[in-house]
Design a protein around this motif. Structure first.
Motif, short mmCIF file in Angstrom:
data_model
loop_
_atom_site.label_atom_id
_atom_site.label_comp_id
_atom_site.label_asym_id
_atom_site.label_seq_id
_atom_site.Cartn_x
_atom_site.Cartn_y
_atom_site.Cartn_z
N LEU A 66 117.92 -16.02 21.03
CA LEU A 66 116.88 -15.92 22.14
C LEU A 66 116.73 -14.44 22.49
O LEU A 66 117.35 -13.77 22.52
CB LEU A 66 117.38 -16.53 23.11
N MET B 278 116.25 -26.78 25.90
CA MET B 278 114.88 -26.20 26.53
C MET B 278 114.74 -26.42 28.10
O MET B 278 114.41 -25.56 28.84
CB MET B 278 113.65 -27.01 25.93
N LEU C 52 109.70 -16.52 23.17
CA LEU C 52 109.61 -17.43 22.04
C LEU C 52 109.14 -17.02 20.82
O LEU C 52 109.56 -17.41 19.66
CB LEU C 52 109.28 -18.99 22.23
N ASP C 53 108.02 -16.00 20.72
CA ASP C 53 107.53 -15.44 19.75
C ASP C 53 108.46 -14.52 18.85
O ASP C 53 108.34 -14.54 17.59
CB ASP C 53 106.52 -14.48 19.94
N SER D 195 112.08 -15.07 19.17
CA SER D 195 113.40 -15.97 19.20
C SER D 195 113.37 -16.52 17.79
O SER D 195 112.38 -16.79 17.32
CB SER D 195 113.60 -16.91 20.21
#
Length: 136
Positions: A61, A112, A128-129, A131
């Motif tokens: 992450l 999540m 998230l882009d 990770s």
């Protein structure tokens, strides 16, 4: 102020082993952050060789750094006005995290949910882009 900080640090030093998990070696004196790299490499090596129907996943992450979202003109203005500018660098950086779980929809959903709760309660954001997920 430094004397107060030092006094507080000395008082909580004895409590640290009770409140910091053994895997959080970054915060424990005598342990190197580089040890975490070796542990992660061993985990990925194990995942690569794992066989069977029940897989595992590793999630790397990337925590969105506060400096990615800072209004720099505001910070500059505050620092120019403040006579004793506060140290804010520790607020602008966050560590990346490595999570392991079973590779199935139920556990992925729980991860999540936990991340959503973490983001809501801490104010930090998972990018998230940037990770990544790996699977055995």
């Amino acid at each position: 102020m430094k004397m107060v900080s030092k006094a507080i640090a000395n008082r909580i030093k004895s409590l640290l082993p009770e409140i910091i998990h053994i895997e959080q070696s970054t915060f424990v004196g005598g342990r190197l952050i580089s040890n975490n790299v070796f542990v992660a490499m061993e985990c990925f090596h194990w995942m690569k060789k794992k066989k069977g129907k029940k897989g595992v996943m590793a999630l790397k992450l990337d925590m969105a750094k506060a400096y990615d979202r800072v209004e720099w003109s505001f910070v500059e203005g505050v620092l120019r006005v403040a006579r004793r500018a506060p140290s804010i660098s520790h607020l602008l950086f966050a560590d990346d995290s490595l999570l392991f779980a079973r590779a199935n929809l139920l556990e992925a959903g729980k991860v999540m949910d936990v991340l959503a709760t973490y983001q809501k309660s801490s104010g930090k954001m998972v990018n998230l882009d940037k990770s990544e997920a790996s699977f055995s």
